[in-house]
Motif scaffolding. Structure first.
Motif, mmCIF file in Angstrom:
data_model
loop_
_atom_site.group_PDB
_atom_site.id
_atom_site.type_symbol
_atom_site.label_atom_id
_atom_site.label_comp_id
_atom_site.label_asym_id
_atom_site.label_seq_id
_atom_site.Cartn_x
_atom_site.Cartn_y
_atom_site.Cartn_z
ATOM 1 N N ILE A 9 0.969 -1.298 -0.003
ATOM 2 C CA ILE A 9 -0.158 0.024 -0.041
ATOM 3 C C ILE A 9 0.706 1.326 -0.247
ATOM 4 O O ILE A 9 1.742 1.243 0.826
ATOM 5 C CB ILE A 9 -0.837 -0.030 1.406
ATOM 6 N N PHE A 10 0.429 2.126 -0.943
ATOM 7 C CA PHE A 10 1.268 3.406 -0.931
ATOM 8 C C PHE A 10 0.492 4.490 -0.523
ATOM 9 O O PHE A 10 -0.651 4.491 -0.899
ATOM 10 C CB PHE A 10 1.797 3.714 -2.260
ATOM 11 N N SER A 11 0.890 5.241 0.551
ATOM 12 C CA SER A 11 -0.107 6.342 1.272
ATOM 13 C C SER A 11 0.353 7.586 1.216
ATOM 14 O O SER A 11 1.691 7.887 1.681
ATOM 15 C CB SER A 11 -0.740 6.011 2.801
ATOM 16 N N ILE A 12 -0.331 8.704 1.077
ATOM 17 C CA ILE A 12 -0.069 10.067 1.424
ATOM 18 C C ILE A 12 -0.875 10.357 2.555
ATOM 19 O O ILE A 12 -2.062 10.487 2.496
ATOM 20 C CB ILE A 12 -0.300 10.988 0.418
ATOM 21 N N TYR A 13 -0.538 10.981 3.541
ATOM 22 C CA TYR A 13 -1.152 11.175 4.575
ATOM 23 C C TYR A 13 -0.651 12.458 5.436
ATOM 24 O O TYR A 13 0.328 12.806 5.446
ATOM 25 C CB TYR A 13 -1.353 9.890 5.773
ATOM 26 N N GLY A 14 -1.639 13.217 6.113
ATOM 27 C CA GLY A 14 -1.385 14.414 7.124
ATOM 28 C C GLY A 14 -2.751 14.995 7.406
ATOM 29 O O GLY A 14 -3.790 14.384 7.439
ATOM 30 N N ASP A 15 -2.363 16.102 8.432
ATOM 31 C CA ASP A 15 -3.600 16.429 8.900
ATOM 32 C C ASP A 15 -4.643 17.198 8.090
ATOM 33 O O ASP A 15 -5.921 17.307 8.546
ATOM 34 C CB ASP A 15 -2.957 17.713 9.963
ATOM 35 N N LYS A 16 -4.141 17.734 7.131
ATOM 36 C CA LYS A 16 -5.241 18.768 6.007
ATOM 37 C C LYS A 16 -4.410 18.555 4.764
ATOM 38 O O LYS A 16 -4.243 19.598 4.126
ATOM 39 C CB LYS A 16 -5.227 20.098 6.613
ATOM 40 N N ASN A 27 -2.822 12.474 -11.338
ATOM 41 C CA ASN A 27 -3.651 11.723 -12.420
ATOM 42 C C ASN A 27 -3.798 10.347 -11.944
ATOM 43 O O ASN A 27 -3.675 9.483 -13.057
ATOM 44 C CB ASN A 27 -3.042 11.976 -13.671
ATOM 45 N N LEU A 28 -4.201 9.983 -10.893
ATOM 46 C CA LEU A 28 -4.665 8.478 -10.292
ATOM 47 C C LEU A 28 -5.514 8.482 -9.385
ATOM 48 O O LEU A 28 -5.706 9.603 -8.393
ATOM 49 C CB LEU A 28 -3.373 7.992 -9.847
ATOM 50 N N GLU A 29 -6.449 7.812 -9.605
ATOM 51 C CA GLU A 29 -7.700 7.561 -8.559
ATOM 52 C C GLU A 29 -7.029 6.753 -7.566
ATOM 53 O O GLU A 29 -6.511 5.745 -7.851
ATOM 54 C CB GLU A 29 -8.634 7.042 -9.221
ATOM 55 N N PRO A 30 -7.417 7.204 -6.046
ATOM 56 C CA PRO A 30 -7.154 6.298 -5.183
ATOM 57 C C PRO A 30 -7.850 5.116 -4.802
ATOM 58 O O PRO A 30 -8.996 4.942 -5.436
ATOM 59 C CB PRO A 30 -7.216 7.378 -3.964
ATOM 60 N N ASP A 31 -7.093 4.030 -4.548
ATOM 61 C CA ASP A 31 -8.080 2.781 -4.068
ATOM 62 C C ASP A 31 -8.714 3.101 -2.679
ATOM 63 O O ASP A 31 -9.823 2.316 -2.424
ATOM 64 C CB ASP A 31 -7.251 1.732 -3.978
ATOM 65 N N GLU A 32 -8.040 3.985 -2.084
ATOM 66 C CA GLU A 32 -8.861 4.258 -0.733
ATOM 67 C C GLU A 32 -8.414 5.713 -0.261
ATOM 68 O O GLU A 32 -7.630 6.233 -0.567
ATOM 69 C CB GLU A 32 -8.365 3.329 0.373
ATOM 70 N N SER A 54 -4.660 6.869 -0.748
ATOM 71 C CA SER A 54 -3.968 5.698 -0.938
ATOM 72 C C SER A 54 -3.977 4.674 -2.216
ATOM 73 O O SER A 54 -5.236 4.681 -2.478
ATOM 74 C CB SER A 54 -3.766 4.681 0.459
ATOM 75 N N LEU A 55 -2.965 3.964 -2.535
ATOM 76 C CA LEU A 55 -3.171 3.103 -3.724
ATOM 77 C C LEU A 55 -2.810 1.794 -3.072
ATOM 78 O O LEU A 55 -1.755 1.540 -2.237
ATOM 79 C CB LEU A 55 -1.969 3.271 -4.810
ATOM 80 N N ASP A 56 -3.730 0.700 -3.500
ATOM 81 C CA ASP A 56 -3.553 -0.740 -2.908
ATOM 82 C C ASP A 56 -4.010 -1.610 -3.685
ATOM 83 O O ASP A 56 -5.244 -1.554 -4.190
ATOM 84 C CB ASP A 56 -4.554 -0.681 -1.523
ATOM 85 N N LYS A 57 -3.130 -2.364 -4.296
ATOM 86 C CA LYS A 57 -3.585 -3.244 -5.264
ATOM 87 C C LYS A 57 -3.901 -4.449 -4.816
ATOM 88 O O LYS A 57 -4.299 -5.635 -5.612
ATOM 89 C CB LYS A 57 -2.330 -3.472 -6.355
ATOM 90 N N GLY A 58 -4.043 -4.763 -3.599
ATOM 91 C CA GLY A 58 -4.500 -5.900 -2.863
ATOM 92 C C GLY A 58 -3.470 -6.813 -2.745
ATOM 93 O O GLY A 58 -2.405 -6.803 -3.068
ATOM 94 N N ALA A 59 -3.900 -8.107 -1.933
ATOM 95 C CA ALA A 59 -3.025 -9.079 -1.655
ATOM 96 C C ALA A 59 -2.482 -9.559 -2.932
ATOM 97 O O ALA A 59 -3.477 -10.194 -3.603
ATOM 98 C CB ALA A 59 -3.321 -10.061 -0.287
ATOM 99 N N GLN A 60 -1.306 -10.356 -3.099
ATOM 100 C CA GLN A 60 -0.896 -11.123 -4.245
ATOM 101 C C GLN A 60 -0.063 -12.293 -3.702
ATOM 102 O O GLN A 60 0.727 -12.179 -2.784
ATOM 103 C CB GLN A 60 -0.116 -10.219 -5.235
#
Length: 134
Positions: A9-16, A27-32, A54-60
């Motif tokens: 999972i790749f995440s970008i996170y922060g307060d605001k 130019n990407l739709e997040p998975d969550e 975040s981007l999450d391609k699921g378990a492989q």
């Protein structure tokens, strides 16, 4: 019989952070995505502590963590300058979460290729490993 699998999972996170702005810049739709104070799925009493995209391609099913990691990296590899700008604009953090679920004593190869390390370093990403043995 279950097989060992790896989820990245790749995440970008922060307060605001601006979820629409991040989607546009990359130019990407997040998975969550979720906002600060949204309820946690399995425990609505507890609230999310920050905004997250975040981007999450699921378990492989794989024994090499670089396979799913490179698959996800293909989506953002050429977006390093955008990611650095997003971090600066929103005082955000970026992180790769690597979740390894070991089944039937099938141990995966756990090492990071140089290209992955260099990219994570360039964008200032943390790398978090979670391992579960069933």
């Amino acid at each position: 019989m279950e097989k060992t699998n790896i989820r990245v999972i790749f995440s970008i996170y922060g307060d605001k952070i601006s979820l629409p702005d991040i989607t546009d810049k990359l130019n990407l739709e997040p998975d969550e995505y979720y906002k600060k104070n949204d309820p946690i799925k399995n425990n609505p009493v507890i609230k999310k502590k920050e905004d997250c995209w975040s981007l999450d391609k699921g378990a492989q099913e794989t024994l090499n963590l670089n396979e799913p990691l490179n698959e996800l990296l293909e989506l953002i590899r050429d977006k390093d300058s955008e990611l650095i700008e997003i971090k600066r604009l929103y005082n955000a953090n970026v992180k790769f979460d690597i979740v390894i679920i070991i089944e039937d004593e099938e141990l995966p190869v756990v090492y990071l290729e140089q290209e992955i390390i260099q990219f994570a370093g360039k964008i200032g990403a943390d790398i978090d490993f979670d391992m579960y043995i069933n």
